[in-house]
Structure formats: structure tokens, C-alpha cells
Motif scaffolding. Structure first.
Motif, PDB file in Angstrom:
ATOM      1  N   UNK A  75       0.802  -1.220   0.000  1.00  0.00           N
ATOM      2  CA  UNK A  75       0.000   0.000   0.000  1.00  0.00           C
ATOM      3  C   UNK A  75       0.840   1.277   0.000  1.00  0.00           C
ATOM      4  N   UNK A  76       2.044   1.222   0.568  1.00  0.00           N
ATOM      5  CA  UNK A  76       2.903   2.408   0.634  1.00  0.00           C
ATOM      6  C   UNK A  76       4.348   1.979   0.740  1.00  0.00           C
ATOM      7  N   UNK A  77       5.249   2.822   0.216  1.00  0.00           N
ATOM      8  CA  UNK A  77       6.684   2.609   0.366  1.00  0.00           C
ATOM      9  C   UNK A  77       7.263   3.915   0.886  1.00  0.00           C
ATOM     10  N   UNK A  78       7.985   3.832   2.020  1.00  0.00           N
ATOM     11  CA  UNK A  78       8.561   5.017   2.649  1.00  0.00           C
ATOM     12  C   UNK A  78      10.047   4.800   2.875  1.00  0.00           C
ATOM     13  N   UNK A  79      10.797   5.883   2.809  1.00  0.00           N
ATOM     14  CA  UNK A  79      12.220   5.815   3.137  1.00  0.00           C
ATOM     15  C   UNK A  79      12.389   5.682   4.642  1.00  0.00           C
ATOM     16  N   UNK A  81      14.581   6.229   8.062  1.00  0.00           N
ATOM     17  CA  UNK A  81      15.476   7.301   8.506  1.00  0.00           C
ATOM     18  C   UNK A  81      16.930   6.837   8.592  1.00  0.00           C
ATOM     19  N   UNK A  82      17.164   5.567   8.844  1.00  0.00           N
ATOM     20  CA  UNK A  82      18.531   5.059   8.966  1.00  0.00           C
ATOM     21  C   UNK A  82      19.050   4.515   7.642  1.00  0.00           C
ATOM     22  N   UNK A  83      18.489   3.427   7.186  1.00  0.00           N
ATOM     23  CA  UNK A  83      18.901   2.849   5.903  1.00  0.00           C
ATOM     24  C   UNK A  83      17.778   1.950   5.407  1.00  0.00           C
ATOM     25  N   UNK A  84      17.610   1.934   4.104  1.00  0.00           N
ATOM     26  CA  UNK A  84      16.615   1.057   3.518  1.00  0.00           C
ATOM     27  C   UNK A  84      15.263   1.734   3.356  1.00  0.00           C
ATOM     28  N   UNK A  85      14.255   0.893   3.168  1.00  0.00           N
ATOM     29  CA  UNK A  85      12.891   1.369   2.967  1.00  0.00           C
ATOM     30  C   UNK A  85      11.933   0.562   3.828  1.00  0.00           C
ATOM     31  N   UNK A  86      10.829   1.181   4.176  1.00  0.00           N
ATOM     32  CA  UNK A  86       9.749   0.494   4.868  1.00  0.00           C
ATOM     33  C   UNK A  86       8.599   0.319   3.897  1.00  0.00           C
ATOM     34  N   UNK A  87       8.151  -0.906   3.756  1.00  0.00           N
ATOM     35  CA  UNK A  87       7.033  -1.231   2.884  1.00  0.00           C
ATOM     36  C   UNK A  87       5.833  -1.484   3.776  1.00  0.00           C
ATOM     37  N   UNK A  88       4.796  -0.685   3.595  1.00  0.00           N
ATOM     38  CA  UNK A  88       3.558  -0.865   4.359  1.00  0.00           C
ATOM     39  C   UNK A  88       2.612  -1.654   3.469  1.00  0.00           C
ATOM     40  N   UNK A  89       2.184  -2.802   3.958  1.00  0.00           N
ATOM     41  CA  UNK A  89       1.344  -3.702   3.166  1.00  0.00           C
ATOM     42  C   UNK A  89       0.101  -4.085   3.949  1.00  0.00           C
ATOM     43  N   UNK A  90      -0.899  -4.518   3.221  1.00  0.00           N
ATOM     44  CA  UNK A  90      -2.148  -4.971   3.814  1.00  0.00           C
ATOM     45  C   UNK A  90      -2.278  -6.466   3.576  1.00  0.00           C
ATOM     46  N   UNK A  91      -2.425  -7.218   4.670  1.00  0.00           N
ATOM     47  CA  UNK A  91      -2.604  -8.670   4.592  1.00  0.00           C
ATOM     48  C   UNK A  91      -4.086  -8.965   4.751  1.00  0.00           C
ATOM     49  N   UNK A  92      -4.613  -9.825   3.894  1.00  0.00           N
ATOM     50  CA  UNK A  92      -6.033 -10.162   3.927  1.00  0.00           C
ATOM     51  C   UNK A  92      -6.387 -10.929   5.193  1.00  0.00           C
ATOM     52  N   UNK A  93      -7.658 -10.858   5.570  1.00  0.00           N
ATOM     53  CA  UNK A  93      -8.114 -11.426   6.837  1.00  0.00           C
ATOM     54  C   UNK A  93      -7.878 -12.933   6.930  1.00  0.00           C
ATOM     55  N   UNK A  94      -7.995 -13.646   5.822  1.00  0.00           N
ATOM     56  CA  UNK A  94      -7.836 -15.103   5.870  1.00  0.00           C
ATOM     57  C   UNK A  94      -6.385 -15.535   6.089  1.00  0.00           C
TER      58      UNK A  94
END
Length: 136
Positions: A75-79, A81-94
């Protein structure tokens, strides 16, 4: 001749009951509560995955898979603050049951070298994130 006039009055007694007009709003309210309950219990879970790079990760297109089954979407990709990226994802209920402390995620993309070729399925579908739940 004397006539006697009797004083009899007719009186009505109101019986207290629920009007049938209230049946429809009660049914609608019950249906609304049922839909709200289903929405809350079957809600998707948002997770945060840390990667060193975000090569070929596309928001709303990159899927999360487990054994070939799609269980989530980025759903989102953010830088970070230290190194790398954070990927925000949505996992389905099942697939919530697979989210534990030691669950591993990795990015699958096509790779070719002189000795091997891997990830050819990503040439058509695009890169995806694979997961393996932690076994207890």
C-alpha cells in the motif's frame, strides 16, 4: 309516563402494542449491526516490512504471496530514517494467522547468471514479495 334516560358512555381501551410500522426500522438496524460486525471481524491487517532497497516494488501492484496464493498488497513505500525502505502492506483477513514474530519476507524478482536463472514468472506478473511463516 316518565322516561328514564340512562347515562351510559362508551369508552375505548387502548391496548399497548408495538406498531407494525416499527418492524422495518428494527430489521434495518439489525442488518446494519450485522454488516458492521462482519466488517470489523474480517478487516485486513496492516504490516510494516523493512527492506534494504525497493527495486521493482510498485504501490497497489506488488503482491504478497504464500505458496503462490496472493495474501496481500503493498500500500505504501517510505524511506527509512537510517537505511533502507519500509514497505507498508495490507494482509487479507484469511491470512492473519501467518503473521508471527519470526515470519520472513523477501522480494522475488528475475535474476539471471551464467549458472542459473530464477524468478522467470516475475517477467510477466511483476516482482512480488514472498512470505514464510515462522514454524513453532
Amino acid at each position: 309516563m316518565t322516561e328514564q334516560i340512562s347515562n351510559t358512555h362508551a369508552s375505548s381501551v387502548k391496548i399497548k402494542s408495538i406498531s407494525p410500522i416499527w418492524f422495518l426500522p428494527i430489521v434495518v438496524a439489525m442488518l446494519g449491526f450485522w454488516i458492521l460486525f462482519q466488517n470489523v471481524t474480517n478487516a485486513n491487517t496492516t504490516i510494516n516490512i523493512h527492506f534494504q532497497h525497493a527495486d521493482s516494488i510498485i504501490v497497489d501492484k506488488t503482491r504478497i504471496r504464500y505458496k503462490g496464493v496472493i495474501v496481500g498488497t503493498v500500500k505504501r513505500v517510505e524511506l527509512d530514517s537510517e537505511s533502507g525502505v519500509n514497505v507498508i502492506a495490507e494482509i487479507e483477513a484469511h491470512a492473519k494467522f501467518m503473521l508471527r514474530q519470526g515470519t520472513q519476507f523477501w522480494l522475488v524478482s528475475p535474476k539471471a547468471s551464467l549458472t542459473s536463472i530464477s524468478g522467470l514468472d516475475t517477467l510477466f506478473s511483476g516482482s512480488y514479495i514472498n512470505l514464510t511463516p515462522e514454524t513453532r
